[in-house]
Write a protein that holds these residues in place. Structure first.
Motif, PDB file in Angstrom:
ATOM      1  N   ALA A  73      -3.614  -2.013  -3.887  1.00 35.70           N
ATOM      2  CA  ALA A  73      -2.359  -1.262  -3.793  1.00 35.70           C
ATOM      3  C   ALA A  73      -2.161  -0.382  -5.025  1.00 35.70           C
ATOM      4  O   ALA A  73      -1.722   0.765  -4.910  1.00 35.70           O
ATOM      5  N   LEU A  74      -2.490  -0.900  -6.194  1.00 36.56           N
ATOM      6  CA  LEU A  74      -2.329  -0.116  -7.421  1.00 36.56           C
ATOM      7  C   LEU A  74      -3.265   1.092  -7.445  1.00 36.56           C
ATOM      8  O   LEU A  74      -2.843   2.218  -7.741  1.00 36.56           O
ATOM      9  N   VAL A  75      -4.505   0.880  -7.089  1.00 35.23           N
ATOM     10  CA  VAL A  75      -5.473   1.994  -7.071  1.00 35.23           C
ATOM     11  C   VAL A  75      -5.084   3.014  -5.997  1.00 35.23           C
ATOM     12  O   VAL A  75      -5.143   4.223  -6.220  1.00 35.23           O
ATOM     13  N   VAL A 119       3.795  11.343  -1.025  1.00 31.72           N
ATOM     14  CA  VAL A 119       4.539  10.121  -1.375  1.00 31.72           C
ATOM     15  C   VAL A 119       5.964  10.258  -0.860  1.00 31.72           C
ATOM     16  O   VAL A 119       6.601  11.294  -1.019  1.00 31.72           O
ATOM     17  N   ARG A 120       6.471   9.172  -0.246  1.00 35.97           N
ATOM     18  CA  ARG A 120       7.821   9.197   0.315  1.00 35.97           C
ATOM     19  C   ARG A 120       8.750   8.298  -0.511  1.00 35.97           C
ATOM     20  O   ARG A 120       8.308   7.351  -1.154  1.00 35.97           O
ATOM     21  N   GLY A 121      10.024   8.562  -0.406  1.00 36.65           N
ATOM     22  CA  GLY A 121      11.041   7.691  -0.976  1.00 36.65           C
ATOM     23  C   GLY A 121      11.335   7.938  -2.434  1.00 36.65           C
ATOM     24  O   GLY A 121      12.412   8.390  -2.797  1.00 36.65           O
ATOM     25  N   LEU A 122      10.431   7.616  -3.303  1.00 36.94           N
ATOM     26  CA  LEU A 122      10.605   7.734  -4.754  1.00 36.94           C
ATOM     27  C   LEU A 122       9.485   8.578  -5.341  1.00 36.94           C
ATOM     28  O   LEU A 122       8.464   8.798  -4.685  1.00 36.94           O
ATOM     29  N   PRO A 123       9.646   9.019  -6.577  1.00 41.43           N
ATOM     30  CA  PRO A 123       8.530   9.718  -7.237  1.00 41.43           C
ATOM     31  C   PRO A 123       7.333   8.781  -7.408  1.00 41.43           C
ATOM     32  O   PRO A 123       7.475   7.555  -7.436  1.00 41.43           O
ATOM     33  N   VAL A 152       4.762  -1.222  -8.144  1.00 43.54           N
ATOM     34  CA  VAL A 152       3.552  -1.994  -7.806  1.00 43.54           C
ATOM     35  C   VAL A 152       3.103  -2.813  -9.017  1.00 43.54           C
ATOM     36  O   VAL A 152       2.652  -3.951  -8.869  1.00 43.54           O
ATOM     37  N   LEU A 153       3.239  -2.268 -10.226  1.00 42.82           N
ATOM     38  CA  LEU A 153       2.846  -3.003 -11.429  1.00 42.82           C
ATOM     39  C   LEU A 153       3.772  -4.197 -11.713  1.00 42.82           C
ATOM     40  O   LEU A 153       3.310  -5.287 -12.058  1.00 42.82           O
ATOM     41  N   LEU A 154       5.076  -3.985 -11.566  1.00 46.81           N
ATOM     42  CA  LEU A 154       6.039  -5.026 -11.934  1.00 46.81           C
ATOM     43  C   LEU A 154       6.190  -6.122 -10.873  1.00 46.81           C
ATOM     44  O   LEU A 154       6.472  -7.270 -11.203  1.00 46.81           O
ATOM     45  N   PHE A 155       6.031  -5.758  -9.602  1.00 47.30           N
ATOM     46  CA  PHE A 155       6.160  -6.715  -8.502  1.00 47.30           C
ATOM     47  C   PHE A 155       4.860  -6.698  -7.699  1.00 47.30           C
ATOM     48  O   PHE A 155       4.771  -6.008  -6.680  1.00 47.30           O
ATOM     49  N   PRO A 156       3.854  -7.439  -8.128  1.00 48.46           N
ATOM     50  CA  PRO A 156       2.505  -7.295  -7.581  1.00 48.46           C
ATOM     51  C   PRO A 156       2.402  -7.331  -6.055  1.00 48.46           C
ATOM     52  O   PRO A 156       1.981  -6.359  -5.456  1.00 48.46           O
ATOM     53  N   VAL A 157       2.786  -8.388  -5.414  1.00 50.32           N
ATOM     54  CA  VAL A 157       2.585  -8.478  -3.966  1.00 50.32           C
ATOM     55  C   VAL A 157       3.677  -7.724  -3.227  1.00 50.32           C
ATOM     56  O   VAL A 157       3.401  -6.921  -2.333  1.00 50.32           O
ATOM     57  N   ILE A 158       4.932  -7.953  -3.605  1.00 44.71           N
ATOM     58  CA  ILE A 158       6.046  -7.297  -2.914  1.00 44.71           C
ATOM     59  C   ILE A 158       6.001  -5.786  -3.155  1.00 44.71           C
ATOM     60  O   ILE A 158       6.261  -4.997  -2.249  1.00 44.71           O
ATOM     61  N   GLY A 159       5.663  -5.356  -4.361  1.00 45.52           N
ATOM     62  CA  GLY A 159       5.549  -3.932  -4.652  1.00 45.52           C
ATOM     63  C   GLY A 159       4.452  -3.263  -3.831  1.00 45.52           C
ATOM     64  O   GLY A 159       4.614  -2.149  -3.341  1.00 45.52           O
ATOM     65  N   GLY A 160       3.325  -3.976  -3.640  1.00 47.50           N
ATOM     66  CA  GLY A 160       2.250  -3.426  -2.804  1.00 47.50           C
ATOM     67  C   GLY A 160       2.661  -3.304  -1.351  1.00 47.50           C
ATOM     68  O   GLY A 160       2.365  -2.304  -0.686  1.00 47.50           O
ATOM     69  N   VAL A 161       3.372  -4.327  -0.857  1.00 49.08           N
ATOM     70  CA  VAL A 161       3.847  -4.270   0.536  1.00 49.08           C
ATOM     71  C   VAL A 161       4.839  -3.127   0.703  1.00 49.08           C
ATOM     72  O   VAL A 161       4.766  -2.364   1.681  1.00 49.08           O
ATOM     73  N   LEU A 162       5.767  -2.982  -0.239  1.00 46.16           N
ATOM     74  CA  LEU A 162       6.725  -1.872  -0.168  1.00 46.16           C
ATOM     75  C   LEU A 162       6.019  -0.519  -0.246  1.00 46.16           C
ATOM     76  O   LEU A 162       6.405   0.433   0.440  1.00 46.16           O
ATOM     77  N   PHE A 213       2.983   0.245   0.807  1.00 47.29           N
ATOM     78  CA  PHE A 213       2.321   0.565   2.074  1.00 47.29           C
ATOM     79  C   PHE A 213       3.315   0.799   3.202  1.00 47.29           C
ATOM     80  O   PHE A 213       3.046   1.588   4.108  1.00 47.29           O
ATOM     81  N   LEU A 214       4.475   0.138   3.167  1.00 45.47           N
ATOM     82  CA  LEU A 214       5.448   0.315   4.245  1.00 45.47           C
ATOM     83  C   LEU A 214       6.341   1.534   4.050  1.00 45.47           C
ATOM     84  O   LEU A 214       6.667   2.230   5.019  1.00 45.47           O
ATOM     85  N   ILE A 215       6.758   1.807   2.824  1.00 44.43           N
ATOM     86  CA  ILE A 215       7.744   2.868   2.586  1.00 44.43           C
ATOM     87  C   ILE A 215       7.152   4.064   1.841  1.00 44.43           C
ATOM     88  O   ILE A 215       7.334   5.218   2.243  1.00 44.43           O
ATOM     89  N   GLY A 216       6.464   3.827   0.748  1.00 48.19           N
ATOM     90  CA  GLY A 216       6.061   4.904  -0.155  1.00 48.19           C
ATOM     91  C   GLY A 216       4.887   5.728   0.287  1.00 48.19           C
ATOM     92  O   GLY A 216       4.814   6.923   0.013  1.00 48.19           O
ATOM     93  N   ARG A 217       3.974   5.116   0.982  1.00 48.63           N
ATOM     94  CA  ARG A 217       2.753   5.824   1.378  1.00 48.63           C
ATOM     95  C   ARG A 217       3.042   6.669   2.608  1.00 48.63           C
ATOM     96  O   ARG A 217       3.231   6.172   3.696  1.00 48.63           O
TER      97      ARG A 217
END
Length: 121
Positions: free
Chosen positions: A19-21, A31-35, A43-53, A55-59
């Motif tokens: 997710a980070l890469v 990129v959607r939603g945020l910069p 993704v760095l601060l919330f490893p699993v939940i940040g990656g899921v978010l 892929f679901l929202i930002g990508r």
């Protein structure tokens, strides 16, 4: 139980790295939603939940309207290619003259070749 925990941690770490890469290499305009910087921090601060978010929202998805569609055209359908073709400039009379000259050369007894490729004299 320990093996299951080690397996889940390995899967979580692999997902985190992926997710980070993906977030770092993803095109900024899609990129959607945020910069993009904010998504990297999430993704760095919330490893699993940040990656899921991510892929679901930002990508963002590929949109067909923004990218040009290219179509391959065969040479028989390409007007530019067909316009470049021209009729062979050799006329029927010139073709008959060439055929006659070749026939005369073939009939010439001084020009006969033997089996080994040398001229007979």
């Amino acid at each position: 139980m320990a093996r299951l925990l080690v397996g889940l941690v390995a899967i979580a770490v692999a997902f985190y790295v992926y997710a980070l890469v993906d977030c770092l290499l993803f095109a900024r305009v899609r990129v959607r939603g945020l910069p993009k910087v904010a998504w990297v921090l999430i993704v760095l601060l919330f490893p699993v939940i940040g990656g899921v978010l991510w892929f679901l929202i930002g990508r963002g998805r590929k949109s067909a309207g923004k990218q040009p569609v290219y179509r391959t055209v065969g040479p028989d359908d390409d007007p530019e290619f067909l316009g470049a073709l021209r009729v062979d400039p050799v006329s029927e009379a010139q073709l008959r003259d060439l055929e006659q000259a070749l026939a005369d050369v073939d009939d010439d007894p001084d020009n006969k070749k033997s089996d080994n490729g040398r001229s007979e004299r």
